[in-house]
Design a protein around this motif. Sequence first.
Motif, PDB file in Angstrom:
ATOM      1  N   THR A  71      20.551  40.554 110.133  1.00 31.70           N
ATOM      2  CA  THR A  71      21.810  40.894 109.479  1.00 31.70           C
ATOM      3  C   THR A  71      22.980  40.702 110.421  1.00 31.70           C
ATOM      4  OG1 THR A  71      20.595  42.519 108.175  1.00 31.70           O
ATOM      5  CG2 THR A  71      22.988  42.683 108.155  1.00 31.70           C
ATOM      6  N   TRP A  72      22.753  40.943 111.715  1.00 26.70           N
ATOM      7  CA  TRP A  72      23.804  40.732 112.711  1.00 26.70           C
ATOM      8  C   TRP A  72      24.183  39.257 112.802  1.00 26.70           C
ATOM      9  CZ3 TRP A  72      24.565  39.346 118.110  1.00 26.70           C
ATOM     10  CH2 TRP A  72      25.683  39.960 118.669  1.00 26.70           C
ATOM     11  N   PHE A  73      23.268  38.369 112.378  1.00 29.80           N
ATOM     12  CA  PHE A  73      23.544  36.938 112.390  1.00 29.80           C
ATOM     13  C   PHE A  73      23.817  36.397 110.986  1.00 29.80           C
ATOM     14  CE2 PHE A  73      21.570  37.358 116.523  1.00 29.80           C
ATOM     15  CZ  PHE A  73      22.296  36.468 117.300  1.00 29.80           C
ATOM     16  N   GLY A  74      24.166  37.259 110.029  1.00 31.41           N
ATOM     17  CA  GLY A  74      24.612  36.795 108.721  1.00 31.41           C
ATOM     18  C   GLY A  74      23.603  36.895 107.612  1.00 31.41           C
ATOM     19  N   ALA A  75      22.432  37.512 107.821  1.00 31.26           N
ATOM     20  CA  ALA A  75      21.454  37.672 106.749  1.00 31.26           C
ATOM     21  C   ALA A  75      21.980  38.667 105.707  1.00 31.26           C
ATOM     22  CB  ALA A  75      20.114  38.153 107.318  1.00 31.26           C
ATOM     23  N   PRO A  76      21.508  38.592 104.460  1.00 28.91           N
ATOM     24  CA  PRO A  76      22.000  39.504 103.418  1.00 28.91           C
ATOM     25  C   PRO A  76      21.715  40.969 103.755  1.00 28.91           C
ATOM     26  CG  PRO A  76      20.799  37.661 102.445  1.00 28.91           C
ATOM     27  CD  PRO A  76      20.572  37.594 103.923  1.00 28.91           C
ATOM     28  N   PRO A  77      22.716  41.841 103.733  1.00 27.03           N
ATOM     29  CA  PRO A  77      22.467  43.281 103.958  1.00 27.03           C
ATOM     30  C   PRO A  77      21.679  43.879 102.793  1.00 27.03           C
ATOM     31  CG  PRO A  77      24.794  42.715 104.295  1.00 27.03           C
ATOM     32  CD  PRO A  77      24.153  41.558 103.628  1.00 27.03           C
ATOM     33  N   ARG A  78      20.736  44.755 103.104  1.00 29.96           N
ATOM     34  CA  ARG A  78      19.891  45.392 102.092  1.00 29.96           C
ATOM     35  C   ARG A  78      19.907  46.909 102.279  1.00 29.96           C
ATOM     36  NH1 ARG A  78      16.928  40.807 103.637  1.00 29.96           N
ATOM     37  NH2 ARG A  78      16.505  39.347 101.929  1.00 29.96           N
ATOM     38  N   ARG A  79      19.919  47.620 101.154  1.00 28.91           N
ATOM     39  CA  ARG A  79      19.836  49.069 101.144  1.00 28.91           C
ATOM     40  C   ARG A  79      18.985  49.501  99.943  1.00 28.91           C
ATOM     41  NH1 ARG A  79      21.805  48.247 105.359  1.00 28.91           N
ATOM     42  NH2 ARG A  79      23.499  49.343 106.439  1.00 28.91           N
ATOM     43  N   THR A  80      18.674  50.792  99.900  1.00 31.99           N
ATOM     44  CA  THR A  80      17.942  51.379  98.777  1.00 31.99           C
ATOM     45  C   THR A  80      18.778  52.520  98.218  1.00 31.99           C
ATOM     46  OG1 THR A  80      15.809  50.801  99.770  1.00 31.99           O
ATOM     47  CG2 THR A  80      15.811  52.481  98.048  1.00 31.99           C
ATOM     48  N   LEU A  81      19.139  52.403  96.947  1.00 29.27           N
ATOM     49  CA  LEU A  81      19.912  53.440  96.272  1.00 29.27           C
ATOM     50  C   LEU A  81      18.958  54.547  95.833  1.00 29.27           C
ATOM     51  CD1 LEU A  81      22.678  54.323  95.136  1.00 29.27           C
ATOM     52  CD2 LEU A  81      22.070  53.122  93.025  1.00 29.27           C
ATOM     53  N   VAL A  82      19.171  55.756  96.363  1.00 31.66           N
ATOM     54  CA  VAL A  82      18.292  56.895  96.103  1.00 31.66           C
ATOM     55  C   VAL A  82      19.092  57.965  95.365  1.00 31.66           C
ATOM     56  CG1 VAL A  82      16.775  58.628  97.124  1.00 31.66           C
ATOM     57  CG2 VAL A  82      16.974  56.369  98.179  1.00 31.66           C
ATOM     58  N   LEU A  83      18.535  58.472  94.262  1.00 36.06           N
ATOM     59  CA  LEU A  83      19.194  59.518  93.491  1.00 36.06           C
ATOM     60  C   LEU A  83      18.155  60.282  92.670  1.00 36.06           C
ATOM     61  CD1 LEU A  83      20.890  57.956  90.372  1.00 36.06           C
ATOM     62  CD2 LEU A  83      19.528  56.605  91.922  1.00 36.06           C
ATOM     63  N   ILE A  84      18.534  61.491  92.233  1.00 33.30           N
ATOM     64  CA  ILE A  84      17.694  62.336  91.392  1.00 33.30           C
ATOM     65  C   ILE A  84      18.242  62.260  89.974  1.00 33.30           C
ATOM     66  CG2 ILE A  84      16.789  64.632  90.997  1.00 33.30           C
ATOM     67  CD1 ILE A  84      15.784  63.337  93.557  1.00 33.30           C
ATOM     68  N   VAL A  85      17.404  61.795  89.067  1.00 35.04           N
ATOM     69  CA  VAL A  85      17.791  61.611  87.673  1.00 35.04           C
ATOM     70  C   VAL A  85      17.007  62.589  86.816  1.00 35.04           C
ATOM     71  CG1 VAL A  85      17.863  59.988  85.740  1.00 35.04           C
ATOM     72  CG2 VAL A  85      18.377  59.194  88.045  1.00 35.04           C
ATOM     73  N   GLY A  86      17.699  63.194  85.862  1.00 34.22           N
ATOM     74  CA  GLY A  86      17.057  64.124  84.938  1.00 34.22           C
ATOM     75  C   GLY A  86      17.308  63.728  83.495  1.00 34.22           C
TER      76      GLY A  86
END
Length: 353
Positions: free
Chosen positions: A164-179
């Motif tokens: 990512t430091w060299f331009g790769a796509p940034p990735r994350r995980t969206l975490v939430l509690i759903v009811g």
Amino acid sequence: MKGGVRWAVLVAVLALLLPPVAGTASAADRPTVRLSASQAGTGGSVTVSGSGWRPRALLMLLVCGQAVPTTGVRGGTDSCANAEGRAVTTDAEGRFRRKLPVAEPPVPCPCVVHVATATGPRAEVDAVLQVAGHAVEPLPAEPLGGRLSVFMDTRLDGSDGLLTWFGAPPRRTLVLIVGNVGTSSVRDPVFQVGTSYGVFAPQWEEQRWRGTLRPGAKARVELPVELAAGAQGAYTVSLRYGGRVLAEQPWDVGRPWGVTLFWSLAAVVVPAAVFRAGMAVVDRVRPRRTARRRPRMRLPGRLRLPGLRPAARARHSSRPASSLPWFTPDRDPGAPPADSPPRPATPTRKGPP
């Protein structure tokens, strides 16, 4: 009379000491929006003013359809005239004033002027606006059955790696509690995850979550989020289900400094390599100059000394050569030394006396 004065003084002291009634201060601090006119036609404009907002906050002003101030905008920003939207920054006291052009939203009215924060904590307020000449239709009924809601603040898990430091796509995980706050179960719900840069509209992507939510049940939902290669700046991750935006999470993406370092080195190395290659081509193409050869000194029978002039050379050659070259005529082994005294002359005897 004196008792009445005492009670008045006591009430005044209590009013100063007791805190204000709960809800009064919060109501005064809530963001508010006012319009200069409640009705306007396409091509006109209205002046939008507000107070109680966060100081120095960036706000987005949009004309949206299929909305009611109490329930919000159906379909999010897809129901708004995004091209004619305006941005404004509040002052140090949380107030603003901005002229907004009136345009027809892509969906029928009821219409509102939607004011929402573009960065920082989420806050939004809608003000009713009648767009003259635009179609008005009743709001579509919400489907009966399961209804999902977010019970805890969302977060983005993950970190950037070396690529990512060299331009790769940034990735994350969206975490939430759903009811599930509806009356029926929801099986394998399809969420829409959107990413937006700055004040631009999000780009939605459908993602299915495998599982079943019964009425009143809660579940932890994790959805992957990925940006384009080389992304940097302030992004916002949004989650939508059933036409309603459930959550939004800011994402500050750092600059890929490895790419900057690579191009800096390339700006130095490439010109140096081109220069060396050009010089090699020039050395091969240009004609070679033949070096002048100096005449070799030949030694004839007689030794010629190049440092002597012809006259000295002749005098040198006129000397008689000796049979033994390491002896000179004045250094004969049988001759007396030059510095010895002369021998006395003895008379020659002619015969016996």
